[in-house]
Design an enzyme around this catalytic site. Structure first.
Site, short mmCIF file in Angstrom:
data_model
loop_
_atom_site.label_atom_id
_atom_site.label_comp_id
_atom_site.label_asym_id
_atom_site.label_seq_id
_atom_site.Cartn_x
_atom_site.Cartn_y
_atom_site.Cartn_z
N TYR A 1 -18.20 -7.91 -23.86
CA TYR A 1 -17.63 -8.28 -25.15
C TYR A 1 -17.67 -7.04 -26.05
CZ TYR A 1 -18.75 -13.01 -23.51
OH TYR A 1 -18.84 -14.18 -22.79
N HIS B 1 -13.40 -14.37 -26.03
CA HIS B 1 -13.54 -14.26 -24.58
C HIS B 1 -13.94 -12.83 -24.22
CE1 HIS B 1 -12.02 -18.18 -23.51
NE2 HIS B 1 -11.03 -18.02 -24.37
N LYS C 1 -8.79 -10.95 -17.49
CA LYS C 1 -9.66 -9.85 -17.89
C LYS C 1 -9.26 -8.61 -17.12
CE LYS C 1 -13.44 -13.21 -18.32
NZ LYS C 1 -13.20 -13.60 -19.73
#
Lengths: 344, 344
Positions: free
Chosen positions: A280, A291, A322
């Site tokens: 993060y 997210h 991601k």
């Protein structure tokens, strides 16, 4: 038209230059008006019926001969089918000024942007071809596109880069918080609120403020090393625990963890995604968490990928929206390489 | 209430039976009205404040002592938090008639359906606990739920089963179709239409009927072995090629490929998903292909999983809406184990 093969170079005369180079970007003009072609280009011209033979060989014979790599042909054909002009990048095959090595990876094809050709000098991709069982050194990635040919001749394109890893997450660490070391985690019985609440260190045993906080061995080692955690035996005890659990991997993971934290990025376990970390970049408060953006796998700097494992990591990361990043660790140095899928 | 610990068994008297067993399914009643508890159950009662001490130890001391496994406690607590009653399944802790071993896996907890307890004898799950770094023998899976505790104490539940692998795909194979062996694939220059069109063998070099068909080495070995393919050197040449490329893995993959085909299932490469195969159970025509249903990874029967790799495979399969299956190969035998995520 027939062509000849001498010392690994195919040569065509007549109006080959006009037909193949000028209009369609094959080969390399040479003095006297002839055209030199790399075997893979000649194989494609044979396949298309534009050449009748090379040294008397038909497409079938030429492709299966030692002159042409089957995987290079398949990638060349695929990129042509997708509308690109491209040049084999080995030796003298590339126009002056275009690098033929990128970060230690042997480039097989220089691919021009759609609408451009070898005469423009603009490059869209530097492509390295690999069969699915060819080990790929991790350190060779970062500036190239890897084209992996699988056992059924499908091609997977993987774009690689050297990303800047940066974030804005950071807190002033508390001092000397008492913690207890268990087999594979540490418990903080009376955690200061900001350790989890703003620093996102650890996980609460229950979803209640003030509840006992569990730290992974990595988190405990990092915090103990900075005097934030007071544990019997100090950081050495945590390191011993960690190495007991996973040997050298622990030190590599700790190095990567440390560098991520120093860059303002919060690493949490990536276990559920089969990775080392999910990260993060902008944590202000745990209540307001977005997210995670990256999945990170930590590797030794000399690691060699099996292409299939690369495909697995990239496919999963893509599926959970991601970016897949590899941390290549050599002692105190960490190099970051991102790999993602590309549709050229 | 205080309890005592003797020889790994916790004992509580007074009205422990009524308070803990009758109303909430902890422990095991013994003669004289006392209650015996496994250490993990006692730890949970300490955590909840229902017990004051065990042998004078508080929750913190008892949990960090050798009597209680931290990972077992975390799973026990998580399942209790989810509303289940459960019993430790080792030794004498399970009601008569409930198996404590399932397929060679040591079961840690017998979990009752919500609303049921140890007195009902109904079982929802047999749970085996593993830390994320504990190797899990593949052959021990199939009848249990694996509860993996990761480094941040999150728990991933993996349901395992022994599926029936069956399909309706099959064609009458042609005979002696000429093929040419290259380094890592075979080319069929004049393929009969049904080989690809209905059998879904291989991949066309171009999307045109009658075009040269490429076969993987596995497909070529399978077809050559059945006389469908005629290649110089016969099936032995193909096997040699395959073993050259990937050693023992080739024979294992061929065994699994063969068994899938024999069961009417079509295996194609799983490379893009990081698996060995993606499989189609009902192929009538290639033009009318649905999505593949399974991802298959082929392993030696004595393979031991790193839980994180299991998590990766399962997460990816879930993300692409397929079932993850492992083919455990021992010579000619293949055992099929499916693993999927479970939210208990």
């Amino acid at each position: 038209m027939d062509a000849t093969l001498t010392n690994g170079v195919v040569r065509a005369g007549q109006n080959a230059r006009e037909r193949f180079y000028d209009s369609r970007g094959y080969g390399r003009p040479v003095d006297g008006g002839a055209l030199e072609l790399a075997p893979v280009e000649a194989a494609h011209l044979l396949y298309r019926g534009d050449l009748n033979s090379v040294d008397g060989q038909s497409f079938r014979t030429f492709l299966t001969s030692a002159a042409v790599s089957e995987t290079a042909f398949l990638v060349y054909k695929d990129l042509r089918d997708r509308g690109f002009y491209l040049s084999p990048a080995r030796g003298a095959w590339v126009a002056d000024g275009v690098a033929i090595e990128r970060g230690g990876a042997a480039v097989d094809f220089v691919v021009y942007p759609r609408g451009s050709g070898p005469w423009d000098g603009e490059v869209a991709y530097c492509v390295a071809v690999a069969g699915e069982r060819e080990p790929v050194p991790a350190a060779s990635l970062g500036d190239i596109v890897l084209a992996v040919v699988d056992e059924e001749s499908e091609i997977t394109y993987l774009e690689t880069a050297r990303p800047d890893i940066e974030g804005t997450s950071a807190i002033d660490l508390p001092e000397g918080v008492a913690a207890e070391l268990l087999d594979e985690r540490a418990f903080v019985w009376n955690p200061p609120a900001e350790l989890y609440g703003r620093g996102f260190y650890g996980q609460r045993l229950d979803d209640q403020d003030g509840e006992v906080l569990q730290l992974s061995l990595l988190e405990a080692a990092y915090l103990a090393d900075r005097g934030a955690l007071a544990v019997t035996g100090g950081v050495e005890a945590v390191l011993a625990c960690g190495r007991d659990a996973e040997g050298d991997r622990f030190d590599r993971r700790l190095r990567a963890y440390t560098e991520l934290r120093e860059r303002g990025v919060v690493p949490k376990t990536g276990f559920k995604f089969g990775a080392d970390f999910r990260t993060y970049a902008h944590v202000e408060s745990v209540d307001d968490l977005g997210h995670s953006e990256l999945l990170v796998r930590v590797l030794a700097a000399d690691h060699e990928f099996a292409p299939r494992d690369l495909a697995l990591d990239v496919r999963l990361a893509h599926g959970v929206r991601k970016e897949m990043v590899f941390a290549l660790v050599d002692g105190d140095t960490v190099e970051w390489v991102s790999v993602g899928r590309l549709t050229p």
